[in-house]
Design a protein around this motif. Structure first.
Motif, short mmCIF file in Angstrom:
data_model
loop_
_atom_site.label_atom_id
_atom_site.label_comp_id
_atom_site.label_asym_id
_atom_site.label_seq_id
_atom_site.Cartn_x
_atom_site.Cartn_y
_atom_site.Cartn_z
N ASP A 127 29.32 -60.66 84.01
CA ASP A 127 29.38 -60.07 85.34
C ASP A 127 30.34 -58.89 85.34
O ASP A 127 30.88 -58.51 84.30
N LYS A 128 30.57 -58.30 86.53
CA LYS A 128 31.40 -57.10 86.61
C LYS A 128 32.85 -57.37 86.24
O LYS A 128 33.61 -56.44 85.96
N ASN A 129 33.24 -58.64 86.24
CA ASN A 129 34.60 -59.02 85.86
C ASN A 129 34.69 -59.46 84.40
O ASN A 129 35.67 -60.05 83.98
N ASN A 130 33.62 -59.16 83.65
CA ASN A 130 33.55 -59.50 82.22
C ASN A 130 33.57 -61.01 81.97
O ASN A 130 34.00 -61.46 80.90
N LYS A 131 33.08 -61.77 82.92
CA LYS A 131 32.96 -63.21 82.73
C LYS A 131 31.55 -63.53 82.26
O LYS A 131 30.57 -63.06 82.83
N LEU A 132 31.47 -64.37 81.23
CA LEU A 132 30.16 -64.76 80.71
C LEU A 132 29.40 -65.56 81.75
O LEU A 132 29.90 -66.55 82.27
N VAL A 133 28.18 -65.13 82.06
CA VAL A 133 27.38 -65.82 83.08
C VAL A 133 26.05 -66.33 82.54
O VAL A 133 25.32 -67.03 83.24
N GLY A 134 25.70 -65.98 81.31
CA GLY A 134 24.43 -66.45 80.76
C GLY A 134 23.98 -65.63 79.57
O GLY A 134 24.77 -64.90 78.98
N ALA A 135 22.70 -65.76 79.26
CA ALA A 135 22.16 -65.05 78.11
C ALA A 135 20.64 -65.01 78.20
O ALA A 135 20.02 -65.79 78.93
N GLU A 136 20.06 -64.08 77.46
CA GLU A 136 18.62 -64.03 77.25
C GLU A 136 18.37 -64.16 75.76
O GLU A 136 19.13 -63.64 74.96
N TYR A 137 17.30 -64.87 75.39
CA TYR A 137 17.01 -65.02 73.97
C TYR A 137 15.51 -64.96 73.72
O TYR A 137 14.70 -65.35 74.56
N TYR A 138 15.17 -64.44 72.56
CA TYR A 138 13.78 -64.24 72.16
C TYR A 138 13.53 -64.98 70.85
O TYR A 138 14.27 -64.80 69.88
N GLU A 139 12.50 -65.78 70.82
CA GLU A 139 12.02 -66.32 69.56
C GLU A 139 11.05 -65.32 68.94
O GLU A 139 10.60 -64.38 69.59
N GLN A 140 10.75 -65.53 67.68
CA GLN A 140 9.85 -64.64 66.96
C GLN A 140 8.52 -64.55 67.71
O GLN A 140 7.89 -65.55 68.03
N GLY A 141 8.08 -63.33 68.03
CA GLY A 141 6.82 -63.11 68.72
C GLY A 141 6.90 -63.08 70.22
O GLY A 141 5.92 -62.75 70.90
N ASP A 142 8.06 -63.42 70.80
CA ASP A 142 8.21 -63.41 72.25
C ASP A 142 8.18 -61.98 72.80
O ASP A 142 8.74 -61.06 72.20
N ILE A 143 7.55 -61.81 73.95
CA ILE A 143 7.59 -60.54 74.68
C ILE A 143 8.59 -60.65 75.83
O ILE A 143 9.39 -59.74 76.06
N GLU A 144 8.55 -61.77 76.53
CA GLU A 144 9.49 -62.04 77.61
C GLU A 144 10.57 -63.00 77.11
O GLU A 144 10.28 -63.91 76.34
N PRO A 145 11.80 -62.81 77.57
CA PRO A 145 12.88 -63.67 77.08
C PRO A 145 12.93 -65.01 77.79
O PRO A 145 12.44 -65.16 78.92
N SER A 146 13.53 -66.00 77.14
CA SER A 146 13.97 -67.21 77.80
C SER A 146 15.40 -66.96 78.27
O SER A 146 16.09 -66.08 77.75
N ARG A 147 15.85 -67.72 79.25
CA ARG A 147 17.16 -67.45 79.84
C ARG A 147 18.00 -68.72 79.94
O ARG A 147 17.46 -69.81 80.07
N ASP A 148 19.30 -68.52 79.91
CA ASP A 148 20.21 -69.61 80.23
C ASP A 148 21.32 -69.08 81.13
O ASP A 148 21.47 -67.87 81.32
N THR A 149 22.06 -69.99 81.70
CA THR A 149 23.15 -69.63 82.59
C THR A 149 24.39 -70.43 82.23
O THR A 149 24.29 -71.49 81.58
N VAL A 150 25.55 -69.92 82.61
CA VAL A 150 26.83 -70.57 82.34
C VAL A 150 27.61 -70.66 83.65
O VAL A 150 27.70 -69.68 84.38
N PHE A 151 28.16 -71.84 83.94
CA PHE A 151 28.94 -72.01 85.17
C PHE A 151 29.91 -73.17 85.00
O PHE A 151 29.83 -73.92 84.01
#
Length: 225
Positions: free
Chosen positions: A91-115
């Motif tokens: 986020d704007k405060n440099n706090k980790l809030v999640g991630a996007e990840y791609y497996e081989q062949g993916d066009i759209e990412p999967s997502r996760d969140t951190v809280f």
């Protein structure tokens, strides 16, 4: 939910845990804890031990910005092709809030969140296409911020197992095991550290499973000037 999220979570804990983020989730925590050291890149390679030979198993490459925040991770399979790309989000405060990840062949990412949950514990959760939690892990840390316990639940809140990790006084993992929801404990992994760089961070170690040498792991670390 894709299985790679669960696998990558285990991978992060067992392979690059010594470069984990600190309690503020914004900078890399190196074993040396030198205030002037800012990590730029870690290349880690893993070799299975078979008879008298070593066979390449996998590798991961993690990049950090000038502030020491982990930006992305690329996981390479046995053929040395990239099978997973992982991009962290802040986020704007440099706090980790999640991630996007791609497996081989993916066009759209999967997502996760951190809280943080109601008990103040960090939670990492995988999201499905409807942006609902499909899998989550709750992390308990020691006084130094090392993740000593990670419990897993599915999207229904059903318990699905745990990881238990042990660290030495240099914040290096020395033992760990995974236990499933039925209480079955898988092979106990222990680590023997062989070499370190001039900053005091390990560059070579052996991994044992139930006291049998199974893998050699090496790291090349570079730092921001």
């Amino acid at each position: 939910m894709k299985n790679s999220f669960f696998y990558f979570t285990l991978l992060s804990l067992f392979l690059v845990v010594s470069c984990k983020q600190n309690a503020t989730e914004s900078t890399s925590n190196l074993e040396s804890n030198s205030g002037s050291v800012v990590l730029a890149k870690v290349i880690e390679e893993n070799y299975d031990i078979k008879s008298d030979s070593t066979v390449f198993k996998s590798a991961n490459i993690e990049n950090f910005d000038q502030d020491g925040k982990s930006i992305d991770v690329f996981w390479l399979g046995q053929e040395k092709d990239t099978v997973l790309r992982f991009y962290r989000k802040y986020d704007k405060n440099n706090k980790l809030v999640g991630a996007e990840y791609y497996e081989q062949g993916d066009i759209e990412p999967s997502r996760d969140t951190v809280f943080l949950n109601s008990n103040g514990l960090k939670v990492e959760a995988a999201l499905n296409a409807e942006n609902q939690i499909s899998w989550k892990s709750t992390i308990t840390t020691d006084a130094k911020g090392n993740p000593i316990l990670k419990t897993y639940e599915n999207g229904k809140g059903e318990y699905r197992g745990l990881d238990s990790l042990f660290f030495d006084d240099q914040n290096r993992i020395i033992k760990g095991f995974y236990e499933n929801s039925k209480g079955k404990r898988y092979g106990i992994k222990t680590y023997q550290y062989l070499k370190s760089d001039e900053k005091g961070n390990w560059t070579e170690r052996n991994m044992f499973v139930n006291d049998t040498l199974r893998q050699k792991q090496t790291r090349i670390l570079t730092y921001h000037e």
